[in-house]
Motif scaffolding. Structure first.
Motif, PDB file in Angstrom:
ATOM      1  N   CYS A 169      48.846  61.110  40.783  1.00 61.25           N
ATOM      2  CA  CYS A 169      48.346  61.180  39.248  1.00 61.25           C
ATOM      3  C   CYS A 169      48.919  60.032  38.587  1.00 61.25           C
ATOM      4  O   CYS A 169      49.246  59.157  38.859  1.00 61.25           O
ATOM      5  CB  CYS A 169      48.658  62.584  38.869  1.00 61.25           C
ATOM      6  SG  CYS A 169      50.617  62.712  38.593  1.00 61.25           S
ATOM      7  N   ARG A 170      48.924  60.094  37.008  1.00 59.25           N
ATOM      8  CA  ARG A 170      49.144  59.241  36.263  1.00 59.25           C
ATOM      9  C   ARG A 170      50.710  58.791  36.330  1.00 59.25           C
ATOM     10  O   ARG A 170      51.102  57.820  35.916  1.00 59.25           O
ATOM     11  CB  ARG A 170      48.868  59.830  35.021  1.00 59.25           C
ATOM     12  CG  ARG A 170      49.807  61.028  34.209  1.00 59.25           C
ATOM     13  CD  ARG A 170      49.338  61.392  32.931  1.00 59.25           C
ATOM     14  NE  ARG A 170      50.336  62.599  32.545  1.00 59.25           N
ATOM     15  CZ  ARG A 170      50.074  63.580  32.973  1.00 59.25           C
ATOM     16  NH1 ARG A 170      49.209  64.120  33.810  1.00 59.25           N
ATOM     17  NH2 ARG A 170      51.203  64.712  32.508  1.00 59.25           N
ATOM     18  N   HIS A 171      51.418  59.760  36.844  1.00 63.24           N
ATOM     19  CA  HIS A 171      52.809  59.418  36.834  1.00 63.24           C
ATOM     20  C   HIS A 171      53.292  58.723  38.210  1.00 63.24           C
ATOM     21  O   HIS A 171      54.244  57.978  38.234  1.00 63.24           O
ATOM     22  CB  HIS A 171      53.605  60.790  37.166  1.00 63.24           C
ATOM     23  CG  HIS A 171      53.554  61.749  36.115  1.00 63.24           C
ATOM     24  ND1 HIS A 171      53.753  61.627  34.916  1.00 63.24           N
ATOM     25  CD2 HIS A 171      52.896  63.068  36.003  1.00 63.24           C
ATOM     26  CE1 HIS A 171      53.944  62.527  33.990  1.00 63.24           C
ATOM     27  NE2 HIS A 171      53.383  63.465  34.835  1.00 63.24           N
ATOM     28  N   PHE A 216      46.177  56.855  34.060  1.00 65.50           N
ATOM     29  CA  PHE A 216      45.361  58.075  33.719  1.00 65.50           C
ATOM     30  C   PHE A 216      45.128  58.959  35.023  1.00 65.50           C
ATOM     31  O   PHE A 216      45.160  58.426  36.187  1.00 65.50           O
ATOM     32  CB  PHE A 216      44.041  57.774  32.949  1.00 65.50           C
ATOM     33  CG  PHE A 216      42.992  57.312  33.884  1.00 65.50           C
ATOM     34  CD1 PHE A 216      42.000  57.771  34.518  1.00 65.50           C
ATOM     35  CD2 PHE A 216      43.256  55.690  34.191  1.00 65.50           C
ATOM     36  CE1 PHE A 216      40.992  57.359  35.171  1.00 65.50           C
ATOM     37  CE2 PHE A 216      42.018  55.110  35.175  1.00 65.50           C
ATOM     38  CZ  PHE A 216      41.152  55.668  35.546  1.00 65.50           C
ATOM     39  N   ASP A 217      45.124  60.182  34.826  1.00 67.51           N
ATOM     40  CA  ASP A 217      44.410  61.064  35.783  1.00 67.51           C
ATOM     41  C   ASP A 217      43.288  61.069  35.953  1.00 67.51           C
ATOM     42  O   ASP A 217      42.343  61.168  35.071  1.00 67.51           O
ATOM     43  CB  ASP A 217      44.847  62.529  35.408  1.00 67.51           C
ATOM     44  CG  ASP A 217      46.514  62.990  35.174  1.00 67.51           C
ATOM     45  OD1 ASP A 217      47.149  62.321  36.020  1.00 67.51           O
ATOM     46  OD2 ASP A 217      46.745  63.654  34.660  1.00 67.51           O
ATOM     47  N   ARG A 218      42.918  60.393  37.215  1.00 68.91           N
ATOM     48  CA  ARG A 218      41.388  60.499  37.484  1.00 68.91           C
ATOM     49  C   ARG A 218      40.720  61.918  37.518  1.00 68.91           C
ATOM     50  O   ARG A 218      41.626  62.961  37.543  1.00 68.91           O
ATOM     51  CB  ARG A 218      41.225  59.969  38.921  1.00 68.91           C
ATOM     52  CG  ARG A 218      41.319  58.403  38.707  1.00 68.91           C
ATOM     53  CD  ARG A 218      40.883  57.746  40.183  1.00 68.91           C
ATOM     54  NE  ARG A 218      41.588  58.023  41.358  1.00 68.91           N
ATOM     55  CZ  ARG A 218      41.458  58.776  42.378  1.00 68.91           C
ATOM     56  NH1 ARG A 218      40.011  59.331  42.269  1.00 68.91           N
ATOM     57  NH2 ARG A 218      42.031  58.919  43.262  1.00 68.91           N
ATOM     58  N   PRO A 219      39.383  62.095  37.306  1.00 68.46           N
ATOM     59  CA  PRO A 219      38.876  63.374  37.020  1.00 68.46           C
ATOM     60  C   PRO A 219      39.341  64.438  38.275  1.00 68.46           C
ATOM     61  O   PRO A 219      39.330  64.218  39.276  1.00 68.46           O
ATOM     62  CB  PRO A 219      37.490  63.119  37.242  1.00 68.46           C
ATOM     63  CG  PRO A 219      37.399  61.910  36.704  1.00 68.46           C
ATOM     64  CD  PRO A 219      38.620  61.209  37.109  1.00 68.46           C
ATOM     65  N   GLY A 220      39.762  65.566  37.513  1.00 59.61           N
ATOM     66  CA  GLY A 220      40.106  66.655  38.335  1.00 59.61           C
ATOM     67  C   GLY A 220      41.807  66.644  38.759  1.00 59.61           C
ATOM     68  O   GLY A 220      42.229  67.612  39.211  1.00 59.61           O
ATOM     69  N   PRO A 228      37.993  67.934  35.616  1.00 62.00           N
ATOM     70  CA  PRO A 228      37.177  67.505  36.628  1.00 62.00           C
ATOM     71  C   PRO A 228      35.656  66.868  36.327  1.00 62.00           C
ATOM     72  O   PRO A 228      35.313  67.093  35.315  1.00 62.00           O
ATOM     73  CB  PRO A 228      36.946  68.761  37.605  1.00 62.00           C
ATOM     74  CG  PRO A 228      37.884  69.825  37.021  1.00 62.00           C
ATOM     75  CD  PRO A 228      38.087  69.407  35.607  1.00 62.00           C
ATOM     76  N   ASP A 229      35.204  66.405  37.223  1.00 61.44           N
ATOM     77  CA  ASP A 229      33.891  65.621  36.882  1.00 61.44           C
ATOM     78  C   ASP A 229      32.861  65.970  38.175  1.00 61.44           C
ATOM     79  O   ASP A 229      33.073  65.396  39.046  1.00 61.44           O
ATOM     80  CB  ASP A 229      33.858  64.205  36.676  1.00 61.44           C
ATOM     81  CG  ASP A 229      32.360  63.773  36.345  1.00 61.44           C
ATOM     82  OD1 ASP A 229      31.281  64.573  36.187  1.00 61.44           O
ATOM     83  OD2 ASP A 229      32.287  62.509  36.244  1.00 61.44           O
ATOM     84  N   LEU A 230      32.128  67.018  37.947  1.00 64.65           N
ATOM     85  CA  LEU A 230      31.368  67.588  39.237  1.00 64.65           C
ATOM     86  C   LEU A 230      30.355  66.579  39.620  1.00 64.65           C
ATOM     87  O   LEU A 230      29.932  66.831  40.799  1.00 64.65           O
ATOM     88  CB  LEU A 230      30.667  68.888  39.214  1.00 64.65           C
ATOM     89  CG  LEU A 230      31.916  70.164  39.241  1.00 64.65           C
ATOM     90  CD1 LEU A 230      33.019  70.127  38.166  1.00 64.65           C
ATOM     91  CD2 LEU A 230      31.307  71.242  39.031  1.00 64.65           C
ATOM     92  N   ASN A 231      29.939  65.583  38.541  1.00 61.57           N
ATOM     93  CA  ASN A 231      29.038  64.508  38.947  1.00 61.57           C
ATOM     94  C   ASN A 231      29.761  63.227  39.209  1.00 61.57           C
ATOM     95  O   ASN A 231      29.022  62.274  38.855  1.00 61.57           O
ATOM     96  CB  ASN A 231      27.905  64.498  37.730  1.00 61.57           C
ATOM     97  CG  ASN A 231      27.420  66.098  37.688  1.00 61.57           C
ATOM     98  OD1 ASN A 231      26.789  66.475  38.666  1.00 61.57           O
ATOM     99  ND2 ASN A 231      27.199  66.375  36.129  1.00 61.57           N
ATOM    100  N   ARG A 232      30.955  63.274  39.348  1.00 60.32           N
ATOM    101  CA  ARG A 232      31.662  61.959  39.801  1.00 60.32           C
ATOM    102  C   ARG A 232      31.130  60.978  40.558  1.00 60.32           C
ATOM    103  O   ARG A 232      30.682  61.275  41.672  1.00 60.32           O
ATOM    104  CB  ARG A 232      33.105  62.100  40.131  1.00 60.32           C
ATOM    105  CG  ARG A 232      33.885  61.060  39.893  1.00 60.32           C
ATOM    106  CD  ARG A 232      35.207  60.915  40.776  1.00 60.32           C
ATOM    107  NE  ARG A 232      36.031  62.071  40.900  1.00 60.32           N
ATOM    108  CZ  ARG A 232      37.233  62.027  41.998  1.00 60.32           C
ATOM    109  NH1 ARG A 232      37.202  61.170  42.364  1.00 60.32           N
ATOM    110  NH2 ARG A 232      37.845  63.294  41.911  1.00 60.32           N
ATOM    111  N   THR A 233      30.842  59.779  40.238  1.00 60.98           N
ATOM    112  CA  THR A 233      30.180  58.605  41.206  1.00 60.98           C
ATOM    113  C   THR A 233      31.144  57.405  40.585  1.00 60.98           C
ATOM    114  O   THR A 233      31.868  57.414  39.755  1.00 60.98           O
ATOM    115  CB  THR A 233      29.021  58.488  40.648  1.00 60.98           C
ATOM    116  OG1 THR A 233      28.811  57.820  39.302  1.00 60.98           O
ATOM    117  CG2 THR A 233      28.074  59.487  40.754  1.00 60.98           C
ATOM    118  N   PRO A 234      31.196  56.399  41.643  1.00 63.13           N
ATOM    119  CA  PRO A 234      31.756  55.144  41.120  1.00 63.13           C
ATOM    120  C   PRO A 234      31.501  54.800  39.528  1.00 63.13           C
ATOM    121  O   PRO A 234      32.469  54.117  38.986  1.00 63.13           O
ATOM    122  CB  PRO A 234      31.555  54.119  42.254  1.00 63.13           C
ATOM    123  CG  PRO A 234      31.372  55.022  43.623  1.00 63.13           C
ATOM    124  CD  PRO A 234      30.617  56.168  42.844  1.00 63.13           C
TER     125      PRO A 234
END
Length: 363
Positions: free
Chosen positions: A90-92, A115-119, A125-131
């Motif tokens: 995570c961001r830490h 930053f914390d990536r989605p989720g 969260p980003d249920l539609n996450r893509t590159p």
């Protein structure tokens, strides 16, 4: 009359049996469907979710992104870096901020934001996450924090998927980029099948199957890594046996301290963190990184790829092939190093200074 009665009774019995089979089949189908569905994430700030403690920005689609700032004050910095963490982090988890020497940090005016990536952590969260969506998240973070028209990106491990995407989708915003042991997708089309297959077959059998499922049947990935009949992904189960000798020695030196924020990493659920990483990282990409064109033909910036030659998680053979296909990317291979080589003494200074000045630190 007796025969007719028998036939009628047999017909009724067949009808009952058919209905029972239908009901049984429906029950099995419903149970199977439910088993395949991941539990909903525990959103930060919701009634049953974790508390919000980090500063966050609100993104274009209403999601929130949690971040953490490091280095010199943002408004005094001359060089600004966005750091993208790896899987199960995570961001830490930003060794590039924690281990950067004061001489480089203050001498070069370095500001860094992780930053914390989605989720992960406290980011939605980003249920539609893509590159591509990851690259746009980074651009929006930079804009909302007023990092300027150009900034640097450092992506570590699974953070490489976002960094490759930045090179593809927001190249005009980059002053430079460093990919540090970035995870490679075995199905990028530029890989010759023999090279990709050889590297794939060197992975433990359970990890071969885990990434294969993520690529060909992403809808099955949650169940595959949560069932108890056989081993799922080593990353999901935190199986340290997969690591190289070099990485195990680093972990031994770190000792029992571990990470005080360990519980925060997956606090919203496993599916939208490490499993979503697998689905995106090993899924069907909309572009092939090895087809990218030189971002800096006039040498106004640079892109660097760092890799240990004893990395048990990311095959060095594939990384060498990527470097061969992209001669404009400066390739740095560290002898005897595993996946955690940024924790080697002086390595962070070397990576950061090389990115910002094109001059490697002389030890």
């Amino acid at each position: 009359m007796a025969t007719g009665s028998t036939d009628s009774s047999s017909s009724r019995s067949s009808g009952v049996l058919y209905k029972l089979l239908v009901v049984f089949s429906v029950c099995i189908a419903v149970s199977t469907y439910q088993a395949l569905q991941p539990p909903p994430p525990k959103l930060c700030g919701s009634s049953n979710g974790p508390s919000i403690t980090a500063p966050r920005i609100k993104l274009r689609d209403g999601r929130h992104l949690a971040y953490k700032e490091h280095g010199v004050p943002r408004d005094e910095a001359t060089r600004k870096i966005v750091f993208v963490h790896g899987s199960d982090s995570c961001r830490h988890d930003n060794a590039f901020a924690a281990l950067l020497s004061p001489d480089i940090k203050e001498g070069l005016g370095v500001y860094m934001v992780s930053f914390d990536r989605p989720g992960y952590g406290e980011s939605d969260p980003d249920l539609n996450r893509t590159p591509k969506s990851l690259a746009l998240d980074i651009e929006e973070l930079a804009d909302q924090l007023s990092l300027g028209t150009k900034f640097y990106v450092i992506g570590y491990s699974m953070g490489g998927q976002a960094t490759w995407a930045c090179l593809k989708y927001i190249p005009h915003r980059l002053a430079g980029a460093a990919l540090v042991t970035p995870v490679v997708n075995y199905w990028w089309k530029s890989f010759p099948s023999d090279i990709s297959k050889e590297a794939y077959n060197k992975q433990p059998r359970n990890d071969q199957w885990a990434v294969r499922v993520a690529h060909y049947a992403p809808w099955l990935t949650h169940w595959w890594n949560s069932q108890k009949w056989f081993l799922g992904s080593s990353v999901v189960t935190r199986n340290l046996g997969l690591l190289s000798k070099s990485d195990k020695e680093i972990l031994f030196k770190i000792g029992a301290k571990g990470r005080p924020h360990e519980a925060e990493i997956r606090q919203q659920g496993t599916h939208e963190t490490v499993i979503r990483d697998m689905i995106v990282g090993f899924g069907k990409w909309e572009f092939d990184p090895m087809e990218l064109e030189n971002l800096f033909p006039n040498k106004e910036g640079s892109v660097h790829l760092w890799q240990g030659d004893d990395d048990a998680l990311v095959p060095v053979t594939l990384q060498r092939y990527v470097a061969k296909k992209l001669p404009w990317v400066r390739y740095h291979e560290i002898p005897g190093a595993g996946h955690m080589f940024p924790l080697f003494p002086g390595m962070v200074d070397n990576i950061v200074k090389t990115l910002l000045t094109n001059e490697e630190v002389k030890n």
